[in-house]
Design an enzyme around this catalytic site. Structure first.
Site: not given
Ligand code: 6PG
Length: 476
Positions: A130, A184, A187-188, A191
């Protein structure tokens, strides 16, 4: 040709792969890169300069340049492309070689690949990375799963290239199999939740209070200087200043309001439902990205229901202050949901996750890094079996102090007619979690009434069924 001692190979030289190669090389690790697209191979060759980097023209050359047992990392899109690379590598690799998948792969795919490759004596390591482009280049947060043996081999390079907080590298071996990709994924999911909370705060300030982009910048910048400090709040402040180089105003105001997604937030919600762990803020975030895609219907409905939103007519300065605290509470509740999911998943999938370590490696490099993570780390450090962050005394004190603000923000959103489902879901999660007796007794009664699904009693053990009387009051 004599094999050269390249420490690691990278397949997939898109932005992430190329930046990670350069990062490794800057830390003294000789790396060889390969991509199906010759233009990307050339780009790496040009960018590498005097660094210990080789760009291979073919897969066979790439593999020859690696020291045995080989470590091959790939940064390619999740799904089919990962399987395609694995299929090409598998017949060319030998026992004890390691394949590392650094993309956002679905954790069940990772488990499948770990199992399949183990049959050939190969290690497959799913690693969450990430931090986007900059993170890959200068220090991401890295979330590896896979075997302990593979981790020991990868450890020097992963520790070297990761972000550092107080000298400690933002990487650790999280657990076997898909543990890294699972962490991860969550984490997302977090996010998504944080981004939606921030978007709702923006909407309340912009449409509710009628503030312009300069004022929005100042508010988010101020917030970033305090308890809300974190990467997503920081970039939000910066976004409001970005000029539109094709026009006169700010770029933010000409970006279409349809949010895309690649699936990690949805997977988090789906898996949380499978494991029966409530993550309502993350669910709301996924739903709002989906709803944003219904642009034509939304425009039609706006004409049908034109009376809202109303303009905020209270004390704007006081509301901004409340919104900051309410946003903070929403963020705490989002991390709490994500950590509770990790706790449950760790039991269900036998990952053996150490949650204070997860919080530690999220403090730097990743998208959800925030000041709050130090407090989260401390909470799980003090009590490794903490069932939920809301049971931690310091977060309890924070939420006591801020729940009134979150309520005020949610009330304002409802009054103004501004959609704030993530803030509302966060408050609902908090209120539900702190309620000793929920109305689930009625749900049970209804289930037993219409389907003889049985219920349990508060005053006796066992399972009960009642022949419910339709219109019982009239009958008695
Ligand atoms: C990270 C982000 C990365 C990416 C996402 C965007 O941790 O660096 O999460 O993995 O930017 O996958 O996800 P979406 O396209 O689903 O918003």
């Amino acid at each position: 040709m004599v094999a050269e001692p390249h420490e690691l190979g990278m397949i997939g030289l898109g932005v992430m792969g190329r930046n990670l190669v350069l990062n490794m090389a800057d830390h003294g690790f000789p790396v060889v890169g390969f991509d199906k697209d010759p233009a990307k191979v050339d780009a790496l060759r040009r960018e590498a300069g005097a660094r210990p980097v080789r760009a291979a023209a073919t897969l066979d050359e790439f593999l020859r340049l690696l020291r045995a047992p080989r470590a091959v990392m790939m940064l390619v899109p999740a799904g089919g492309p990962v399987d395609a690379v694995v299929d090409e590598l598998r017949p060319r690799l030998t026992r004890d070689d390691v394949i590392i998948d650094g993309g956002n792969s679905y954790y069940r795919d990772t488990d499948r690949r770990v199992k399949a490759l183990a049959a050939d004596g190969l290690h497959f390591v799913g690693v969450g990375v990430s931090g986007g482009e900059k993170g890959a280049r200068y220090g991401p947060s890295i979330m590896p799963g896979g075997s302990a043996d593979a981790w020991e081999r990868l450890r020097p390079v992963l520790e070297a290239v990761s972000a550092k907080v107080d000298g400690s590298p933002c990487v650790t071996h999280l657990g076997p199999g898909s543990a890294g990709h699972y962490v991860k994924m969550v984490h997302n999911g977090i996010e998504y939740g944080l981004m939606q909370l921030i978007a709702e705060a923006y909407d309340l300030l912009k449409r509710g209070l009628g503030l312009d982009d300069d004022r929005l910048h100042t508010i988010f910048e101020t917030w970033n200087g305090g308890e809300l400090n974190g990467y997503l709040v920081e970039i939000t402040a910066a976004i409001f200043l970005q000029p539109d180089d094709r026009g006169h105003g700010r770029l933010i105001d000409v970006i279409r309001d349809e949010a895309k997604q690649k699936g990690t937030g949805k997977w988090t919600s789906q898996d949380a439902m499978d494991l029966q762990v409530p993550v309502p803020t993350i669910d709301a975030a996924v739903a709002m990205r989906d709803l944003s895609g219904y642009k034509a219907e939304r425009l039609a409905a706006e004409r049908l229901y034109p009376s809202v939103p109303a303009r905020f007519d209270g004390d704007a300065a006081a509301f901004i202050e409340q919104l900051g605290h309410g946003l903070y509470a929403g963020m705490v509740l989002t991390y709490a949901q994500g950590m509770a999911l990790l706790r449950r998943a760790s039991e269900a999938y036998q990952y053996g996750l150490v949650l204070d370590e997860v919080a530690r490696i999220w403090r730097g490099g990743c998208i959800i890094r925030a000041r709050l993570l130090e407090q989260i780390r401390a909470a799980f450090h003090a009590r490794p079996d903490l069932p939920n962050l809301l049971q931690d005394p310091s977060f309890a004190a924070d939420l006591h102090a801020r729940q009134g603000h979150l309520r005020a923000v949610v009330q304002a959103a409802a009054r103004l007619g501004i959609a704030a489902p993530a803030l509302m879901a966060s408050l609902g999660y908090f209120d539900g979690y702190r309620t000793g007796r929920l109305p689930a007794n009625l749900t049970q009664a209804q289930r037993d009434f219409f389907g003889s699904h049985t219920y349990e009693r508060t005053d006796a053990d066992g399972v009960f069924h009642t022949e419910w009387q339709p219109g019982a009051r009239e009958a008695s």
